[in-house]
Write a protein that holds these residues in place. Structure first.
Motif, PDB file in Angstrom:
ATOM      1  N   ILE A  34       0.833  -1.198   0.000  1.00 27.03           N
ATOM      2  CA  ILE A  34       0.000   0.000   0.000  1.00 27.03           C
ATOM      3  C   ILE A  34       0.865   1.245   0.000  1.00 27.03           C
ATOM      4  O   ILE A  34       1.950   1.276   0.581  1.00 27.03           O
ATOM      5  N   LEU A  35       0.375   2.284  -0.695  1.00 28.98           N
ATOM      6  CA  LEU A  35       1.058   3.575  -0.755  1.00 28.98           C
ATOM      7  C   LEU A  35       0.003   4.665  -0.691  1.00 28.98           C
ATOM      8  O   LEU A  35      -0.971   4.638  -1.445  1.00 28.98           O
ATOM      9  N   LEU A  36       0.163   5.628   0.229  1.00 28.46           N
ATOM     10  CA  LEU A  36      -0.788   6.711   0.422  1.00 28.46           C
ATOM     11  C   LEU A  36      -0.068   8.055   0.409  1.00 28.46           C
ATOM     12  O   LEU A  36       1.091   8.159   0.795  1.00 28.46           O
ATOM     13  N   ASP A  37      -0.807   9.079  -0.002  1.00 25.72           N
ATOM     14  CA  ASP A  37      -0.275  10.445  -0.029  1.00 25.72           C
ATOM     15  C   ASP A  37      -1.354  11.381   0.512  1.00 25.72           C
ATOM     16  O   ASP A  37      -2.347  11.656  -0.145  1.00 25.72           O
ATOM     17  N   VAL A  38      -1.166  11.855   1.753  1.00 24.84           N
ATOM     18  CA  VAL A  38      -2.117  12.775   2.366  1.00 24.84           C
ATOM     19  C   VAL A  38      -1.870  14.182   1.830  1.00 24.84           C
ATOM     20  O   VAL A  38      -0.734  14.600   1.639  1.00 24.84           O
ATOM     21  N   MET A  39      -2.927  14.916   1.570  1.00 26.58           N
ATOM     22  CA  MET A  39      -2.854  16.280   1.065  1.00 26.58           C
ATOM     23  C   MET A  39      -1.905  17.112   1.914  1.00 26.58           C
ATOM     24  O   MET A  39      -2.001  17.123   3.133  1.00 26.58           O
ATOM     25  N   GLY A  40      -0.988  17.816   1.248  1.00 27.72           N
ATOM     26  CA  GLY A  40      -0.057  18.684   1.946  1.00 27.72           C
ATOM     27  C   GLY A  40       1.089  17.914   2.567  1.00 27.72           C
ATOM     28  O   GLY A  40       1.276  16.726   2.310  1.00 27.72           O
ATOM     29  N   HIS A  41       1.868  18.592   3.400  1.00 28.53           N
ATOM     30  CA  HIS A  41       2.943  17.950   4.139  1.00 28.53           C
ATOM     31  C   HIS A  41       3.230  18.776   5.383  1.00 28.53           C
ATOM     32  O   HIS A  41       2.701  19.859   5.566  1.00 28.53           O
ATOM     33  N   GLY A  42       4.047  18.257   6.272  1.00 25.21           N
ATOM     34  CA  GLY A  42       4.289  18.926   7.546  1.00 25.21           C
ATOM     35  C   GLY A  42       3.608  18.187   8.687  1.00 25.21           C
ATOM     36  O   GLY A  42       3.215  17.026   8.572  1.00 25.21           O
ATOM     37  N   ILE A  43       3.432  18.870   9.818  1.00 24.26           N
ATOM     38  CA  ILE A  43       2.953  18.226  11.036  1.00 24.26           C
ATOM     39  C   ILE A  43       1.548  17.676  10.872  1.00 24.26           C
ATOM     40  O   ILE A  43       1.254  16.539  11.250  1.00 24.26           O
ATOM     41  N   SER A  44       0.621  18.474  10.302  1.00 27.76           N
ATOM     42  CA  SER A  44      -0.770  18.022  10.203  1.00 27.76           C
ATOM     43  C   SER A  44      -0.887  16.768   9.344  1.00 27.76           C
ATOM     44  O   SER A  44      -1.545  15.797   9.731  1.00 27.76           O
ATOM     45  N   SER A  45      -0.245  16.775   8.172  1.00 30.13           N
ATOM     46  CA  SER A  45      -0.311  15.610   7.292  1.00 30.13           C
ATOM     47  C   SER A  45       0.349  14.399   7.934  1.00 30.13           C
ATOM     48  O   SER A  45      -0.120  13.271   7.813  1.00 30.13           O
ATOM     49  N   ALA A  46       1.463  14.635   8.647  1.00 26.22           N
ATOM     50  CA  ALA A  46       2.184  13.531   9.288  1.00 26.22           C
ATOM     51  C   ALA A  46       1.342  12.863  10.367  1.00 26.22           C
ATOM     52  O   ALA A  46       1.352  11.638  10.513  1.00 26.22           O
ATOM     53  N   LEU A  47       0.591  13.659  11.128  1.00 31.64           N
ATOM     54  CA  LEU A  47      -0.268  13.083  12.169  1.00 31.64           C
ATOM     55  C   LEU A  47      -1.324  12.175  11.554  1.00 31.64           C
ATOM     56  O   LEU A  47      -1.635  11.101  12.080  1.00 31.64           O
ATOM     57  N   ILE A  48      -1.884  12.603  10.413  1.00 33.10           N
ATOM     58  CA  ILE A  48      -2.898  11.785   9.744  1.00 33.10           C
ATOM     59  C   ILE A  48      -2.274  10.505   9.202  1.00 33.10           C
ATOM     60  O   ILE A  48      -2.840   9.413   9.337  1.00 33.10           O
ATOM     61  N   THR A  49      -1.081  10.609   8.592  1.00 31.63           N
ATOM     62  CA  THR A  49      -0.442   9.405   8.040  1.00 31.63           C
ATOM     63  C   THR A  49      -0.151   8.381   9.128  1.00 31.63           C
ATOM     64  O   THR A  49      -0.296   7.180   8.911  1.00 31.63           O
ATOM     65  N   MET A  50       0.246   8.852  10.307  1.00 31.05           N
ATOM     66  CA  MET A  50       0.571   7.926  11.388  1.00 31.05           C
ATOM     67  C   MET A  50      -0.671   7.165  11.839  1.00 31.05           C
ATOM     68  O   MET A  50      -0.614   5.965  12.123  1.00 31.05           O
TER      69      MET A  50
END
Length: 400
Positions: free
Chosen positions: A219-235
């Motif tokens: 699986i490979l995902l790309d959450v909109m944007g990057h930085g702290i907010s996107s990283a929290l969602i990816t985790m």
């Protein structure tokens, strides 16, 4: 509460979107002489002086709403005993509506400033008194030097605070990177990957797992944007998809659960809405089949040893876009020796159209490592500079 947050030199607390205290660190509890149970669940105005409650409502809410952050807002906290404690307030708004707040006590700083002002007045007054001019000037200069040294000490403490905050971000990045699965090679598959965050934290996340002797999930995902907010969602998404995939949950249900998870975050906060592109491959090496779903993600590239190439195109919108989407799988039979490339837009956009396909076909007979090195070299040398600030991630897979 995270051990590192508890040890921060400043007070920390997390607020709900309705301004109720959700958690605090030990530093704040020590400053206010409360324990955790006495503050968690209480309205934030519990810890403000009367004047600061009104000031907070008039100034904090517009700033956090318009800019999603507050910097150096001067307010007064009220301890359990009623003691007034002046602080500088810093805050960030999360995409689920919650707010993270830091407070830095400035009692000493105010005392130093007041004393400096007093010393200045004395100096000005003594300048008009000729008989005591020299003595008073020397005394005043000495006091000024002492206060400057004290202010320098305060500045050094502030500098230390910034360094510790940077260390916390670096630690978060390290934790994020350790969750990524490692390359492996067995008699069924060989898988390798490349991951490069654009800033401290990334919005890209991936995983590949062996479910049983013959079945694998990639699986490979790309959450909109990057930085702290996107990283929290990816985790949070990584924790969920790892559990689902390793249990052998059906392909469509894996994607459906990830979609539901994103909607649950932002149902009541449209301004904080995030979406996520994703592609999931379920590989059965016994039957030589691949079942996949592409949800708004760049098409994966499948190439056979003959050079024949196939794109695994998107068939649904990104996750978190619309409720009630039916995620349908696509299935095909692969040939031994075939190769697959999965990637995010941070890899495809810097390069010319068709460049990835050309590289994949040109190096079908080479090792996976050689192909990986060539892709990384192309991104570094041929990628457009404008796109190099995006997260970059790709996965290479050989089907033996």
């Amino acid at each position: 509460m995270n051990e590192h947050l508890d040890q921060m030199p400043s007070g920390f607390f997390r607020l709900s979107k309705d301004y109720f205290i959700l958690s605090t660190n030990k530093t704040l509890l020590n400053i206010l002489s409360y324990n955790q149970a006495e503050l968690v669940g209480k309205f934030v105005h519990t810890i403000f002086s009367n004047s600061s409650s009104a000031f907070f409502q008039l100034h904090f809410y517009p700033l956090i709403t318009e800019k999603n952050r507050v910097e150096e807002l001067y307010i007064e906290l009220k301890s359990k005993s009623g003691k007034i404690i002046p602080v500088l307030l810093y805050a960030n708004s999360l995409h689920n509506g919650e707010m993270l707040c830091n407070v830095v006590p400035i009692t000493k700083r105010n005392q130093y400033i007041d004393q400096l002002l007093e010393a200045k007045k004395i100096a000005e007054k003594r300048l008009t008194e000729k008989n005591e001019l020299n003595a008073q000037l020397k005394l005043t200069l000495k006091r000024l030097e002492e206060k400057q040294e004290e202010l320098l000490k305060v500045n050094l403490e502030n500098h230390q605070y910034k360094k510790e905050t940077k260390k916390e971000l670096e630690l978060a990045k390290k934790i994020q990177e350790t969750t990524l699965t490692k390359a492996f090679d067995n008699h069924h598959l060989q898988i390798d990957s490349h991951y490069k965050a654009s800033s401290e934290l990334s919005g890209d996340i991936y995983g590949f797992y062996q479910i049983n002797e013959y079945q694998y999930g990639i699986i490979l995902l790309d959450v909109m944007g990057h930085g702290i907010s996107s990283a929290l969602i990816t985790m949070s998404l990584e924790t969920l998809f790892q559990r689902l995939i390793t249990k052998g949950v059906a392909t469509d249900l894996v994607i459906q659960e990830l979609d539901n998870h994103l909607h649950s975050y932002f149902d009541n906060n449209e301004e904080a809405w995030h979406y996520c592109t994703a592609i999931y491959l379920f590989v059965d090496t016994e039957n030589q089949t691949i079942e996949y779903i592409n949800a708004g993600h760049p098409p994966a590239l499948y190439v056979e040893t003959s050079g024949q190439l196939k794109e695994l195109q998107s068939s649904t919108p990104p996750l978190g876009s619309f409720k009630g989407i039916e995620f349908r799988t696509t299935k095909f039979t692969y040939t031994q020796g075939a190769r697959i490339l999965l990637y995010t837009d941070g890899v495809s956009e810097p390069l010319e159209h068709g460049h990835l396909s050309d590289i994949l076909k040109a190096y079908t007979a080479d090792s996976l490592k050689t192909l990986k090195d060539k892709l990384m070299e192309s991104l570094e040398r041929e990628g457009e500079e404008y796109y190099k600030n995006d997260d970059q991630c790709f996965i290479l897979m050989d089907l033996k």
